[in-house]
Design a protein around this motif. Structure first.
Motif, PDB file in Angstrom:
ATOM      1  N   GLY A   1       0.985  -1.433   0.005  1.00 39.03           N
ATOM      2  CA  GLY A   1       0.122   0.016   0.279  1.00 39.03           C
ATOM      3  C   GLY A   1       0.863   1.176   0.027  1.00 39.03           C
ATOM      4  N   PHE A   2       1.919   1.278   0.740  1.00 42.58           N
ATOM      5  CA  PHE A   2       2.874   2.486   0.937  1.00 42.58           C
ATOM      6  C   PHE A   2       3.369   2.736  -0.519  1.00 42.58           C
ATOM      7  CE2 PHE A   2       3.001   2.668   5.438  1.00 42.58           C
ATOM      8  CZ  PHE A   2       3.589   3.570   5.578  1.00 42.58           C
ATOM      9  N   ILE A   3       3.809   1.760  -1.125  1.00 43.62           N
ATOM     10  CA  ILE A   3       4.501   1.874  -2.552  1.00 43.62           C
ATOM     11  C   ILE A   3       3.424   2.166  -3.524  1.00 43.62           C
ATOM     12  CG2 ILE A   3       5.739   0.687  -4.505  1.00 43.62           C
ATOM     13  CD1 ILE A   3       6.996  -0.848  -2.176  1.00 43.62           C
TER      14      ILE A   3
ATOM     15  N   GLU B   1      -3.464   8.353  -0.774  1.00 49.11           N
ATOM     16  CA  GLU B   1      -2.382   8.558   0.077  1.00 49.11           C
ATOM     17  C   GLU B   1      -2.904   9.098   1.365  1.00 49.11           C
ATOM     18  OE1 GLU B   1       1.509  10.561  -1.177  1.00 49.11           O
ATOM     19  OE2 GLU B   1      -0.015  11.347  -2.825  1.00 49.11           O
ATOM     20  N   ILE B   2      -4.016   9.819   1.445  1.00 48.31           N
ATOM     21  CA  ILE B   2      -4.575  10.342   2.706  1.00 48.31           C
ATOM     22  C   ILE B   2      -5.125   8.841   3.598  1.00 48.31           C
ATOM     23  CG2 ILE B   2      -6.468  11.483   3.745  1.00 48.31           C
ATOM     24  CD1 ILE B   2      -6.013  13.460   1.271  1.00 48.31           C
ATOM     25  N   VAL B   3      -6.035   8.118   2.690  1.00 53.79           N
ATOM     26  CA  VAL B   3      -6.214   6.912   3.455  1.00 53.79           C
ATOM     27  C   VAL B   3      -5.120   6.191   4.062  1.00 53.79           C
ATOM     28  CG1 VAL B   3      -7.744   4.959   2.938  1.00 53.79           C
ATOM     29  CG2 VAL B   3      -8.529   6.909   1.880  1.00 53.79           C
ATOM     30  N   MET B   4      -4.450   6.033   3.199  1.00 54.54           N
ATOM     31  CA  MET B   4      -3.077   5.243   3.515  1.00 54.54           C
ATOM     32  C   MET B   4      -2.641   5.650   5.035  1.00 54.54           C
ATOM     33  SD  MET B   4      -1.222   2.441   2.938  1.00 54.54           S
ATOM     34  CE  MET B   4      -0.284   1.709   4.099  1.00 54.54           C
ATOM     35  N   ALA B   5      -2.152   6.946   4.758  1.00 51.92           N
ATOM     36  CA  ALA B   5      -1.768   7.649   6.167  1.00 51.92           C
ATOM     37  C   ALA B   5      -2.512   7.640   7.231  1.00 51.92           C
ATOM     38  CB  ALA B   5      -1.539   8.837   5.722  1.00 51.92           C
ATOM     39  N   GLY B   6      -3.962   7.749   6.945  1.00 51.90           N
ATOM     40  CA  GLY B   6      -4.835   7.733   8.227  1.00 51.90           C
ATOM     41  C   GLY B   6      -4.915   6.085   8.721  1.00 51.90           C
TER      42      GLY B   6
ATOM     43  N   LEU C   1      -5.554  -3.520   7.655  1.00 51.85           N
ATOM     44  CA  LEU C   1      -5.428  -4.057   6.199  1.00 51.85           C
ATOM     45  C   LEU C   1      -7.041  -4.304   5.627  1.00 51.85           C
ATOM     46  CD1 LEU C   1      -4.334  -5.571   3.738  1.00 51.85           C
ATOM     47  CD2 LEU C   1      -4.571  -7.700   4.885  1.00 51.85           C
ATOM     48  N   SER C   2      -7.930  -4.310   6.549  1.00 50.78           N
ATOM     49  CA  SER C   2      -9.231  -4.514   5.931  1.00 50.78           C
ATOM     50  C   SER C   2      -9.849  -3.042   5.470  1.00 50.78           C
ATOM     51  CB  SER C   2     -10.263  -4.760   7.241  1.00 50.78           C
ATOM     52  OG  SER C   2      -9.828  -6.064   7.638  1.00 50.78           O
TER      53      SER C   2
ATOM     54  N   GLY D   1     -10.176   0.034  -1.532  1.00 48.74           N
ATOM     55  CA  GLY D   1      -9.457  -0.264  -2.590  1.00 48.74           C
ATOM     56  C   GLY D   1      -7.990   0.404  -2.737  1.00 48.74           C
ATOM     57  N   VAL D   2      -7.579   0.810  -1.730  1.00 47.45           N
ATOM     58  CA  VAL D   2      -6.036   1.292  -1.860  1.00 47.45           C
ATOM     59  C   VAL D   2      -5.329  -0.132  -2.102  1.00 47.45           C
ATOM     60  CG1 VAL D   2      -4.194   2.033  -0.293  1.00 47.45           C
ATOM     61  CG2 VAL D   2      -6.585   3.137  -0.083  1.00 47.45           C
TER      62      VAL D   2
END
Length: 565
Positions: A190-192, A361-366, A393-394, A400-401
């Protein structure tokens, strides 16, 4: 017209690929199908040349000579190629199976040990399991097959020989630690994928990227600052620092598997792993098994190791190790890219080009902040590290990230889950079958009978405790099996009990740097595939010696100063 079409297409092909090597026009003609089914009356080049006013005959010839690796394929209407010559004996496909010499070495190790007479005090199942375990370790080192396949074969051998039941052999697949490590790889994806990793990486490069060493130290001390707040070294390594380090490596052009590993990635992965072991030893809450050491200390010598006591005793040797270990690795396993004075400027340009953060990115950071928050405060909410990671992870899957197909495609995650769980199962049953207890008692009798001073006796005990970790895939398992016995003997031989407990507790973390399975952060960083296994073990042993010297030398002086002995 056929001649004109051939010439013009040749010119355009050459123009698009200027790197092609030159060949003669005769080669071009030799590639045409022969014989032709018909021979039309084609105009001469001189007749066609008026159609090409910007090219003289010599220029056309010169340009045509630049054509390389080009095969003329006549159309079906013009000509049909002659059948290619067939070989009487078709080439056999390359061997896809195991490398036979390493495989035979692994099997031979197990077979030889299997038929060695069982020592007194050891049960036959324990000795047979030891033979299979050591054969598996040899296979993991020599790699006749991928690690997961080798470990699965080891489990298969243990079930086939009735050494373990099927449920016992595969019991560790229900252990939370292998799953936490696998989930860490999904977070890294997800980061990448979102670009958040690159954004953070460019921020680091813009601040510290003028040198590889400065970049490494910034990561090392960032991890050490988080260590007391996140009591899972697997979570710190996999959920936070592996994605960040991978992004930094990719941003600097260092990728696994394409020959660029040594630019930055090999040194950075190994450095972050070895220092994660050090930071885990510095705080009572930095590793999940540390409270177990404190509990066993209380049960054995009736003294309590508090959080402040632990941190005060470990802070000086810990800081020295955090400074010295990256520098030593920088000297003996250096990155090829050492200085990059333009890197900070380029990183800032990349950040400007990326623009504001995207929704993903915002979803991943949150999600990251939520997961880390649960890792820190989950104890109050009765939420363990794996549950927090599954929740994170859920969220990524629902939004959809990250897709489940991408998770399934993370082959390294599933391979790591397989071999790490297999080793945990076998090492755990070595303890349950009493082999570790027998080993501890044997060491105790040997050291106690030497008649040495308590300092030398304790030194021998520490080394044996430390390097016996090659037989363990878990710090908690090692502590549970041997900590009490070694502390009891050390105290009986004259070692100050509280001092002995502290040193054994610190070394219960430092010994995790020996192998790629000895502590939770090991399979995470090794799984990135930047460092070959032989180098991982070799440099692990070298750094173990460095850490022992620092913690016994510098630490010994510091512990004397604060009154531990």
């Amino acid at each position: 017209m056929a001649s004109f079409a051939l010439t013009s297409s040749s010119l355009s092909f050459n123009k698009s690929l200027p790197c092609l090597k030159p060949r003669s026009l005769s080669h071009l003609r030799s590639t045409a199908p022969h014989p032709l089914p018909f021979r039309p009356n084609l105009p001469k080049l001189s007749a066609v040349s008026p159609l090409l006013p910007r090219f003289s005959k010599s220029k056309i010839t010169t340009t045509t000579r630049k054509i390389s690796n080009f095969t003329v394929k006549a159309s079906a209407s013009a000509a049909s190629p002659s059948p290619a010559p067939t070989s009487s004996t078709p080439a056999s496909p390359p061997w896809q199976g195991a490398a036979m010499k390493p495989l035979l070495a692994s099997i031979a190790t197990g077979v030889i040990l299997w038929f060695v007479p069982v020592p007194a005090g050891v049960t036959k199942p324990a000795w047979q399991l030891l033979a299979i375990f050591l054969a598996t370790i040899v296979g993991i080192i020599t790699q006749p097959l991928p690690l997961g396949a080798v470990a699965l074969m080891g489990l298969g051998a243990s079930v086939l020989t009735k050494t373990l039941t099927f449920s016992a052999a595969f019991s560790a697949f229900g252990d939370p630690i292998p799953w936490l490590i696998a989930l860490a790889f999904f977070f890294a994806r997800g980061f990448i994928k979102t670009g958040l990793g690159n954004r953070i990486a460019y921020q680091f490069v813009s601040l510290f990227g003028s040198s590889s060493l400065g970049l490494g130290y910034s990561l090392v001390f960032s991890e050490a600052l988080l260590a007391p707040a996140i009591p899972s070294v697997s979570a710190r390594a996999g959920g936070i620092f592996l994605p960040l380090v991978k992004s930094l490596c990719v941003a600097c052009g260092s990728n696994a598997g394409d020959g660029t590993e040594h630019k930055l990635g090999s040194w950075l992965m190994l450095t972050c792993f070895q220092t994660s072991v050090i930071s885990s030893s510095m705080f009572l809450t930095a590793m999940a098994a540390n409270p177990l050491s404190a509990t066993l200390t209380l049960n054995t010598i009736k003294q309590t190791i508090g959080w402040t006591d632990w941190a005060k005793a470990a802070i000086v040797p810990g800081l020295v190790s955090l400074i010295v270990v990256p520098l030593i690795l920088y000297l003996i396993y250096p990155p090829t890219v050492k200085t990059s004075p333009d890197a900070p400027k380029l990183a800032r340009e990349k950040l400007e080009k990326m623009g504001p953060m995207s929704t993903n990115e915002i979803v991943m950071a949150g999600t990251l902040f939520l997961t880390v928050g649960l890792w820190i405060f989950g104890g109050m909410l009765n939420v363990d590290a794996v549950t927090a990671a599954i929740l994170g992870l859920s969220i990524l899957l629902v939004t959809g990230v990250v897709t489940w197909k991408e998770c399934l495609a993370e082959a390294v995650a599933w391979d790591t889950l397989t071999w790490f769980a297999a080793l945990i199962a076998m090492a755990g049953y070595l303890n349950k079958y009493g082999l570790i207890s027998w080993f501890s008692q044997t060491v105790v009798k040997f050291v106690g009978g030497l008649g040495l001073s308590w300092q030398l006796s304790f030194g021998i005990l520490v080394l044996l405790y430390f390097y016996s970790h090659y037989f363990f895939a878990s710090g908690a398992a090692h502590i549970g099996a041997m900590f009490t016995a070694f502390l009891s003997v050390a105290s009986a031989l004259g070692t100050p009990p509280y001092f002995g407990a502290m040193v054994l507790a610190f070394f219960s973390n430092l010994m995790g740097g020996l192998t790629h399975y000895g502590i939770g952060s090991a399979p995470v960083f090794y799984g990135a595939n930047y460092v070959p296994l032989a180098k991982w073990w070799g440099y692990g042993f070298i750094i173990s010696v460095v850490n022992i010297i620092i913690w016994v030398g510098v630490g010994g002086v510091w512990w004397k100063f604060i009154g531990l002995w």
